[in-house]
Design an enzyme around this catalytic site. Structure first.
Site, PDB file in Angstrom:
ATOM      1  CG  HIS A 204       7.038  18.734  46.472  1.00 29.37           C
ATOM      2  ND1 HIS A 204       7.139  18.904  47.845  1.00 29.37           N
ATOM      3  CD2 HIS A 204       5.737  18.414  46.247  1.00 29.37           C
ATOM      4  CE1 HIS A 204       5.952  18.709  48.404  1.00 29.37           C
ATOM      5  NE2 HIS A 204       5.080  18.424  47.446  1.00 29.37           N
TER       6      HIS A 204
ATOM      7  CG  HIS B 262       2.049  14.997  45.216  1.00 28.70           C
ATOM      8  ND1 HIS B 262       1.939  14.285  46.385  1.00 28.70           N
ATOM      9  CD2 HIS B 262       2.510  16.226  45.566  1.00 28.70           C
ATOM     10  CE1 HIS B 262       2.305  15.066  47.406  1.00 28.70           C
ATOM     11  NE2 HIS B 262       2.654  16.244  46.935  1.00 28.70           N
TER      12      HIS B 262
ATOM     13  CG  ASP C 177      -2.096  11.480  43.549  1.00 31.62           C
ATOM     14  OD1 ASP C 177      -1.153  12.310  43.535  1.00 31.62           O
ATOM     15  OD2 ASP C 177      -2.762  11.228  44.573  1.00 31.62           O
TER      16      ASP C 177
ATOM     17  CG  HIS D 123       3.741  17.628  52.013  1.00 35.03           C
ATOM     18  ND1 HIS D 123       4.198  16.416  51.560  1.00 35.03           N
ATOM     19  CD2 HIS D 123       3.230  18.269  50.925  1.00 35.03           C
ATOM     20  CE1 HIS D 123       3.979  16.339  50.251  1.00 35.03           C
ATOM     21  NE2 HIS D 123       3.402  17.442  49.836  1.00 35.03           N
TER      22      HIS D 123
ATOM     23  CD  GLU E 245       0.642  22.324  50.796  1.00 35.00           C
ATOM     24  OE1 GLU E 245       0.757  21.240  51.391  1.00 35.00           O
ATOM     25  OE2 GLU E 245       0.233  22.431  49.625  1.00 35.00           O
TER      26      GLU E 245
HETATM   27 ZN    ZN Z   1       3.041  18.150  47.829  1.00 31.71          ZN
END
Ligand code: ZN
Length: 319
Positions: free
Chosen positions: A9, A11, A13, A184, A187
């Site tokens: 997991h 990202h 960016d 996701h 969260e």
């Molecule tokens: Zn995430």
């Protein structure tokens, strides 16, 4: 002990090396422009740090360079396999279509792989604030790359404002397309989002914090062997839990869930898997043996092909 790492997991960016962002923007970028401070108050503050990196991902050249630098940078964390995720539609503009966006990222990763020998796969994120039509179009393009550098799709974005029930149909389509997916969920939203994600076929859940104390939800995830992608440092920064003692890592491990440890955003969170592991050792008394077990979980629930998983098991057993 330095364990060979598996990152599921992460990202793109939020994980670009600062010097790559500086290079791509043509100016010296300060650490504080990309990284949350120690006293990050909430998710909104956290998300502000994605503005600059996203600007770097608007051309083929930017996407390629950023992806290459990202993978090369994982060497210092001893990462052996990464599933890197990003939202292709956030890079689509009048000069760049979705196909070229995904292709550019895979090209950059492939170039780096030749030099650093880290296995990778891309996860394409649908965004909650995009229309179903846009997300489905993106998934159809992503499908063309399945097994060719891309392994799955995801759903990201503001979970609190957009509940999972709005996306059941979209992921029904993903299933029909033969695309594996993680979502996701739990969260900053309710446990129902986790349960619905699993019911509609998610093989993994990003974060899943809302399962805390929820016997039925935990039982469901356990029965289905769902991978739980936990990101401790990020979860504490975004205030997914208010303080470290409320974080359900130990609870989930003891309940027999297939927990994995991840960074979420290496640059924004100023994290690495080494740091996450040291943190959970100190904070939650996770032992070295348990860390190896969690890494094994990550290999098991990865969307990688079997030959890659076998190689990763060999590297892990070499510890
Ligand atoms: Zn995430």
């Amino acid at each position: 002990m330095v364990i060979p790492k598996v990152e599921l997991h992460c990202h793109l960016d939020g994980s670009l090396p600062i010097q790559t962002v500086s290079e791509l923007l043509g100016r010296e970028v300060r650490q504080s422009e990309l990284q949350v401070s120690e006293d990050c108050r909430n998710l909104a503050e956290y998300l502000e740090k994605f503005d600059l990196p996203l600007q770097c991902l608007q051309t083929e050249e930017g996407l390629k360079k950023a992806s290459k630098a990202f993978l090369m940078d994982l060497q210092k964390d001893n990462v052996q396999y990464v599933e890197v995720r990003f939202a292709p539609l956030l890079s689509v503009n009048e000069h760049l279509n979705c196909r070229r966006v995904i292709q550019s990222v895979i090209e950059g990763l492939e170039e780096a792989k030749k030099e650093c020998n880290i296995f990778y796969n891309v996860i394409a994120c649908a965004m909650r604030h995009h229309s179903e039509e846009e997300n489905l179009e993106m998934m159809k393009v992503a499908r063309e790359f399945l097994g060719e550098g891309l392994c799955a799709v995801d759903l990201a974005g503001n979970e609190a404002a957009f509940p999972m029930e709005n996306y059941v149909e979209l992921f029904g389509e993903a299933k029909k397309l033969g695309l594996p997916f993680t979502i996701h969920a739990g969260e900053c939203g309710r446990v129902e989002n986790v349960i619905q994600s699993v019911e509609c076929g998610a093989a993994r859940i990003g974060h899943g914090i809302a399962l805390r104390g929820n016997r039925d939800g935990i039982a469901l995830c356990k029965e289905k062997g769902i991978g739980i992608e936990m990101c401790p440092i990020s979860n504490l920064q975004t205030k997914a839990v208010q303080n470290p003692s409320e974080y359900p890592l130990r609870e989930f491990i003891d309940a027999g869930l297939r927990v994995t440890i991840n960074t979420d955003n290496r640059t924004v969170s100023n994290s690495s898997l080494q740091k996450e592991m040291e943190f959970v050792k100190k904070q939650y008394g996770i032992t070295d043996d348990e860390l190896i077990k969690l890494t094994g979980n990550a290999i098991d629930v990865a969307f990688a092909e079997d030959s890659v998983k076998e190689e990763l098991w060999r590297r892990l057993r070499g510890v």
